[in-house]
Design a protein around this motif. Structure first.
Motif, PDB file in Angstrom:
ATOM      1  N   LYS A  38     -14.606 110.107   6.629  1.00 20.67           N
ATOM      2  CA  LYS A  38     -15.658 109.004   7.764  1.00 20.67           C
ATOM      3  C   LYS A  38     -16.674 109.310   9.005  1.00 20.67           C
ATOM      4  O   LYS A  38     -16.698 111.073   8.539  1.00 20.67           O
ATOM      5  CB  LYS A  38     -14.573 108.403   8.437  1.00 20.67           C
ATOM      6  CG  LYS A  38     -14.070 109.305   9.744  1.00 20.67           C
ATOM      7  CD  LYS A  38     -12.876 108.700  10.523  1.00 20.67           C
ATOM      8  CE  LYS A  38     -12.378 110.060  11.366  1.00 20.67           C
ATOM      9  NZ  LYS A  38     -11.226 109.210  11.883  1.00 20.67           N
ATOM     10  N   GLU A  96      -8.542 100.561   9.233  1.00 19.18           N
ATOM     11  CA  GLU A  96      -8.254 101.009   8.834  1.00 19.18           C
ATOM     12  C   GLU A  96      -8.778 101.234   7.288  1.00 19.18           C
ATOM     13  O   GLU A  96      -8.709 100.103   6.523  1.00 19.18           O
ATOM     14  CB  GLU A  96      -6.804 101.654   8.739  1.00 19.18           C
ATOM     15  CG  GLU A  96      -5.863 100.574   7.275  1.00 19.18           C
ATOM     16  CD  GLU A  96      -4.327 101.743   7.823  1.00 19.18           C
ATOM     17  OE1 GLU A  96      -3.719 102.637   7.778  1.00 19.18           O
ATOM     18  OE2 GLU A  96      -3.738 101.090   7.249  1.00 19.18           O
ATOM     19  N   ALA A  97      -9.183 102.402   5.891  1.00 20.62           N
ATOM     20  CA  ALA A  97      -9.818 101.862   5.243  1.00 20.62           C
ATOM     21  C   ALA A  97      -8.462 102.659   3.995  1.00 20.62           C
ATOM     22  O   ALA A  97      -7.624 103.728   4.400  1.00 20.62           O
ATOM     23  CB  ALA A  97     -11.004 103.004   5.120  1.00 20.62           C
ATOM     24  N   ARG A  98      -8.378 102.305   3.331  1.00 18.50           N
ATOM     25  CA  ARG A  98      -6.937 102.426   2.505  1.00 18.50           C
ATOM     26  C   ARG A  98      -7.779 102.469   0.936  1.00 18.50           C
ATOM     27  O   ARG A  98      -8.157 101.248   0.488  1.00 18.50           O
ATOM     28  CB  ARG A  98      -6.180 101.020   2.258  1.00 18.50           C
ATOM     29  CG  ARG A  98      -4.600 101.579   1.545  1.00 18.50           C
ATOM     30  CD  ARG A  98      -4.211 100.506   1.535  1.00 18.50           C
ATOM     31  NE  ARG A  98      -2.492 101.107   0.627  1.00 18.50           N
ATOM     32  CZ  ARG A  98      -2.990 100.469  -0.427  1.00 18.50           C
ATOM     33  NH1 ARG A  98      -3.396  99.427  -1.357  1.00 18.50           N
ATOM     34  NH2 ARG A  98      -1.719 100.869  -1.177  1.00 18.50           N
ATOM     35  N   VAL A  99      -7.734 103.802   0.239  1.00 17.16           N
ATOM     36  CA  VAL A  99      -8.006 103.969  -1.386  1.00 17.16           C
ATOM     37  C   VAL A  99      -6.862 104.379  -1.786  1.00 17.16           C
ATOM     38  O   VAL A  99      -6.188 105.159  -1.522  1.00 17.16           O
ATOM     39  CB  VAL A  99      -9.178 105.112  -1.092  1.00 17.16           C
ATOM     40  CG1 VAL A  99      -9.393 105.575  -2.375  1.00 17.16           C
ATOM     41  CG2 VAL A  99      -9.958 104.887   0.741  1.00 17.16           C
TER      42      VAL A  99
END
Length: 268
Positions: free
Chosen positions: A230, A159-162
Motif C-alpha cells: 500500500k 480494507e482490500a482483500r486479496v
C-alpha cells in the motif's frame, strides 16, 4: 525595561544624589555626560509612575546606568503628592519590577520600593470615583464571529482483500499417436514353387496389433506471483460550510421625534 546607550564627548556635569546608595558600577545618567539614550528607544524620564490600581506615586527623574553592562538598572523616582519614603527626596525603583507603557508614557510599578508608602486616601478615592463615573457613562459591546478551523484525522476507509480461486478451463491439444495395421499382400505362386496342398486344412493366422494409448497426466506449476502493498496518495478537497459573524447596528437616536429620525448603520 531596556534601552540602548550611546557615549558622547561632553563636559562633565555632576548632580549628586547623596541620600541614595548606589552599587558598584551604577551611576545616574545625569552624572554621565558621555552617555545618552539611543534614539528610537524609550526614554522614561519625566514619565508618571503608577501602581497596579492606577494611583500615581511619582515621576521618573533620572536613570541609573550599569556602566559595565550599558543597561538601565534602576529608576530614580520623585514621589508625588500623597506618596512618601522614609528617606528624604527621591527613591530607587528596580527596572526588573516595572512595566513600560509606551502609549501612555507611564511606568507601572508591580511593587513599591522598600520604605515607600502611599498616603492621601482622598486622592485615591477621587480617582476611584472618577473611574467609576467614566465606567458608568461608557459601556462596552463586543462583536464575535465564527472562524473556520479545518483539521484532519485518520479514519478507516475499508480494507482490500486479496484471495485466489480455481477456474476450470476446457483445453484441446493435438497429439500424434501410432498404431499398427494389418497389411495383406496377395501374389501368385510360380509353378515350380508349388507344393502339395490339401483342401480343408486349417489356415488361421493370428497377428497381434499394437497401438499407442494416450495417457493424460496433470501437475501444478507456479506461473505467476502477486505482491500486495500500500502507498499514500494525496487528494485535494474543497470544504464548504457556513460561518456566522456579528455586526454592529448603530442607532444614534434611540427615541426619534417626528422631525428627527435616527440614522442607522451596519457593519462597523
Amino acid at each position: 525595561m531596556s534601552c540602548t546607550l550611546q557615549t558622547l564627548e561632553t563636559p562633565n556635569v555632576t548632580r549628586p544624589y547623596s541620600h541614595l546608595k548606589f552599587s558598584e558600577n551604577l551611576k545616574p545618567l545625569s552624572e554621565l555626560p558621555d552617555y545618552k539614550v539611543e534614539p528610537g528607544d524609550p526614554d522614561p524620564r519625566g514619565w508618571t509612575v503608577v501602581t497596579a490600581d492606577g494611583r500615581s506615586i511619582g515621576r521618573v527623574e533620572d536613570l541609573v546606568i550599569d556602566t559595565s553592562a550599558m543597561k538601565v538598572r534602576q529608576l530614580i523616582v520623585a514621589p508625588t503628592h500623597g506618596a512618601s519614603s522614609d528617606s528624604s527626596g527621591t527613591v530607587l525603583l528596580n527596572t526588573s519590577e516595572v512595566d513600560v507603557r509606551n502609549d501612555s508614557h507611564q511606568i507601572l510599578a508591580r511593587s513599591l520600593p522598600s520604605g515607600f508608602t502611599v498616603t492621601g486616601a482622598g486622592i485615591a478615592d477621587r480617582n476611584t470615583s472618577a473611574r467609576a463615573r467614566t465606567e458608568h457613562d461608557r459601556a462596552t459591546l463586543t462583536r464575535s464571529e465564527e472562524e473556520l478551523n479545518i483539521g484532519k484525522r485518520e479514519v478507516s476507509r475499508g480494507e482490500a482483500r486479496v484471495s485466489k480461486h480455481v477456474e476450470t478451463e476446457h483445453v484441446s491439444e493435438p497429439v500424434t499417436r501410432r498404431r499398427e495395421e494389418v497389411v495383406i499382400e496377395r501374389r501368385p505362386v510360380e509353378a515350380g514353387a508349388r507344393a502339395d496342398a490339401s483342401i480343408g486344412e486349417s489356415g488361421d493366422i493370428h497377428v497381434p496389433l499394437m497401438e499407442e494409448e494416450l495417457v493424460v497426466d496433470k501437475r501444478p506449476v507456479i506461473k505467476e506471483e502477486l505482491i500486495v502493498g500500500k502507498r499514500t496518495v494525496e487528494e485535494r478537497d474543497v470544504v464548504e460550510t457556513d460561518v456566522r459573524r456579528e455586526k454592529f447596528d448603530i442607532d444614534e437616536n434611540s427615541t426619534p421625534g417626528p422631525s428627527n429620525r435616527g440614522s442607522r448603520g451596519q457593519g462597523r
